[in-house]
Design a protein around this motif. Sequence first.
Motif, PDB file in Angstrom:
ATOM      1  N   GLY A  91     -13.372 -31.373  23.435  1.00 22.56           N
ATOM      2  CA  GLY A  91     -13.863 -31.216  22.075  1.00 22.56           C
ATOM      3  C   GLY A  91     -13.117 -30.149  21.316  1.00 22.56           C
ATOM      4  N   THR A  92     -13.608 -29.892  20.119  1.00 24.74           N
ATOM      5  CA  THR A  92     -12.963 -28.939  19.216  1.00 24.74           C
ATOM      6  C   THR A  92     -14.019 -27.972  18.706  1.00 24.74           C
ATOM      7  OG1 THR A  92     -11.425 -30.666  18.545  1.00 24.74           O
ATOM      8  CG2 THR A  92     -11.582 -28.760  17.115  1.00 24.74           C
ATOM      9  N   MET A  93     -13.664 -26.690  18.664  1.00 25.22           N
ATOM     10  CA  MET A  93     -14.594 -25.673  18.181  1.00 25.22           C
ATOM     11  C   MET A  93     -13.864 -24.709  17.263  1.00 25.22           C
ATOM     12  SD  MET A  93     -16.678 -22.747  20.314  1.00 25.22           S
ATOM     13  CE  MET A  93     -17.828 -23.842  21.114  1.00 25.22           C
ATOM     14  N   ILE A  94     -14.541 -24.348  16.180  1.00 28.78           N
ATOM     15  CA  ILE A  94     -14.033 -23.321  15.270  1.00 28.78           C
ATOM     16  C   ILE A  94     -15.219 -22.434  14.911  1.00 28.78           C
ATOM     17  CG2 ILE A  94     -14.331 -24.659  13.148  1.00 28.78           C
ATOM     18  CD1 ILE A  94     -11.310 -22.460  13.898  1.00 28.78           C
ATOM     19  N   SER A  95     -14.956 -21.153  14.774  1.00 28.34           N
ATOM     20  CA  SER A  95     -16.030 -20.205  14.519  1.00 28.34           C
ATOM     21  C   SER A  95     -15.569 -19.169  13.503  1.00 28.34           C
ATOM     22  CB  SER A  95     -16.410 -19.526  15.842  1.00 28.34           C
ATOM     23  OG  SER A  95     -17.457 -18.617  15.666  1.00 28.34           O
ATOM     24  N   ALA A  96     -16.498 -18.697  12.681  1.00 31.37           N
ATOM     25  CA  ALA A  96     -16.186 -17.643  11.714  1.00 31.37           C
ATOM     26  C   ALA A  96     -17.373 -16.701  11.613  1.00 31.37           C
ATOM     27  CB  ALA A  96     -15.871 -18.236  10.347  1.00 31.37           C
ATOM     28  N   ARG A  97     -17.070 -15.438  11.377  1.00 35.34           N
ATOM     29  CA  ARG A  97     -18.111 -14.429  11.172  1.00 35.34           C
ATOM     30  C   ARG A  97     -18.120 -14.057   9.694  1.00 35.34           C
ATOM     31  NH1 ARG A  97     -22.029 -11.509  12.877  1.00 35.34           N
ATOM     32  NH2 ARG A  97     -22.193  -9.299  12.425  1.00 35.34           N
ATOM     33  N   TYR A  98     -19.307 -14.142   9.099  1.00 36.27           N
ATOM     34  CA  TYR A  98     -19.517 -13.785   7.704  1.00 36.27           C
ATOM     35  C   TYR A  98     -20.310 -12.484   7.675  1.00 36.27           C
ATOM     36  CZ  TYR A  98     -18.130 -18.562   6.617  1.00 36.27           C
ATOM     37  OH  TYR A  98     -17.425 -19.734   6.501  1.00 36.27           O
ATOM     38  N   ALA A  99     -19.878 -11.526   6.854  1.00 37.30           N
ATOM     39  CA  ALA A  99     -20.583 -10.252   6.769  1.00 37.30           C
ATOM     40  C   ALA A  99     -20.746  -9.833   5.315  1.00 37.30           C
ATOM     41  CB  ALA A  99     -19.834  -9.171   7.542  1.00 37.30           C
ATOM     42  N   ASP A 100     -21.929  -9.289   5.007  1.00 39.06           N
ATOM     43  CA  ASP A 100     -22.178  -8.800   3.651  1.00 39.06           C
ATOM     44  C   ASP A 100     -21.619  -7.385   3.501  1.00 39.06           C
ATOM     45  OD1 ASP A 100     -24.067  -7.058   4.812  1.00 39.06           O
ATOM     46  OD2 ASP A 100     -25.785  -8.231   4.143  1.00 39.06           O
ATOM     47  N   ALA A 101     -21.758  -6.821   2.318  1.00 37.04           N
ATOM     48  CA  ALA A 101     -21.190  -5.494   2.038  1.00 37.04           C
ATOM     49  C   ALA A 101     -21.771  -4.414   2.943  1.00 37.04           C
ATOM     50  CB  ALA A 101     -21.410  -5.127   0.565  1.00 37.04           C
ATOM     51  N   GLY A 102     -22.992  -4.616   3.440  1.00 35.63           N
ATOM     52  CA  GLY A 102     -23.616  -3.641   4.331  1.00 35.63           C
ATOM     53  C   GLY A 102     -23.220  -3.809   5.790  1.00 35.63           C
ATOM     54  N   GLY A 103     -22.396  -4.784   6.080  1.00 36.39           N
ATOM     55  CA  GLY A 103     -21.961  -5.016   7.457  1.00 36.39           C
ATOM     56  C   GLY A 103     -22.869  -5.945   8.244  1.00 36.39           C
ATOM     57  N   ASN A 104     -23.946  -6.416   7.629  1.00 33.89           N
ATOM     58  CA  ASN A 104     -24.824  -7.389   8.288  1.00 33.89           C
ATOM     59  C   ASN A 104     -24.133  -8.741   8.255  1.00 33.89           C
ATOM     60  OD1 ASN A 104     -27.021  -5.464   8.484  1.00 33.89           O
ATOM     61  ND2 ASN A 104     -27.215  -5.729   6.270  1.00 33.89           N
ATOM     62  N   GLY A 105     -24.200  -9.455   9.364  1.00 32.80           N
ATOM     63  CA  GLY A 105     -23.469 -10.711   9.377  1.00 32.80           C
ATOM     64  C   GLY A 105     -24.042 -11.756  10.296  1.00 32.80           C
ATOM     65  N   PHE A 106     -23.417 -12.916  10.235  1.00 37.40           N
ATOM     66  CA  PHE A 106     -23.785 -14.022  11.111  1.00 37.40           C
ATOM     67  C   PHE A 106     -22.537 -14.799  11.478  1.00 37.40           C
ATOM     68  CE2 PHE A 106     -23.765 -16.152   7.022  1.00 37.40           C
ATOM     69  CZ  PHE A 106     -23.389 -17.452   7.290  1.00 37.40           C
ATOM     70  N   THR A 107     -22.667 -15.593  12.532  1.00 39.89           N
ATOM     71  CA  THR A 107     -21.567 -16.425  13.011  1.00 39.89           C
ATOM     72  C   THR A 107     -21.889 -17.879  12.725  1.00 39.89           C
ATOM     73  OG1 THR A 107     -21.081 -14.838  14.765  1.00 39.89           O
ATOM     74  CG2 THR A 107     -20.198 -17.060  15.032  1.00 39.89           C
ATOM     75  N   LEU A 108     -20.923 -18.571  12.162  1.00 36.54           N
ATOM     76  CA  LEU A 108     -21.021 -20.007  11.919  1.00 36.54           C
ATOM     77  C   LEU A 108     -20.043 -20.696  12.861  1.00 36.54           C
ATOM     78  CD1 LEU A 108     -21.881 -22.560  10.381  1.00 36.54           C
ATOM     79  CD2 LEU A 108     -20.159 -21.978   8.647  1.00 36.54           C
TER      80      LEU A 108
END
Length: 188
Positions: A91-108
């Motif tokens: 399979g194929t996987m791609i991942s990215a981390r998104y973070a707001d200005a305060g450094g809080n983030g999540f992974t997609l």
Amino acid sequence: MRKAIFATCALIALAPPAFADDVTDALDAATAAYASGDLNGTAAQVIAAGKAVQALQAGRLQALLPEAPSGWTREVDAEAANGMAMMGMAGTMISARYADAGGNGFTLTLTADSPLVASMAGVLGNAQMMQMMGKVTKVGGQDMLEQGSDLSALVGNRVLVQAQGMEPTDMVPVLEQLDFTKLATFDR
């Protein structure tokens, strides 16, 4: 003679454009190895062609990742696909981390055509099971299973979408930018 010239010109005009890339190079090498009786070389080149196709698929998945909202950052994890390969998973996987200005983030994470996707299909491919497992949230027209700080969906029975790490209300604005219709057919 004129008919032969006309027929040749017509064939050239109708032929698909010739181009070289890693996939066609490997397939051509596999064909040549097979023609010479080199089965080991054939197998190696078929594997190389498969890896080149996976790289193209990963690129297409990456192109569908939403941009970071204003004031946020997005960092694509170039090693996500390698981790999957090291586990011996197809399979194929791609991942990215998104973070707001305060450094809080999540992974997609987007995972396509993997046994992991198949294992989640029983839950995420069934609206009643999703309701039993947690709250169902509509994001960009797509039903997503909400479990604590996790949002998950199965798109087109082949792409697993997982967002983890922040409150769902903070992740939804990014996820709404996903083109779920294109995601279902990302490699066509």
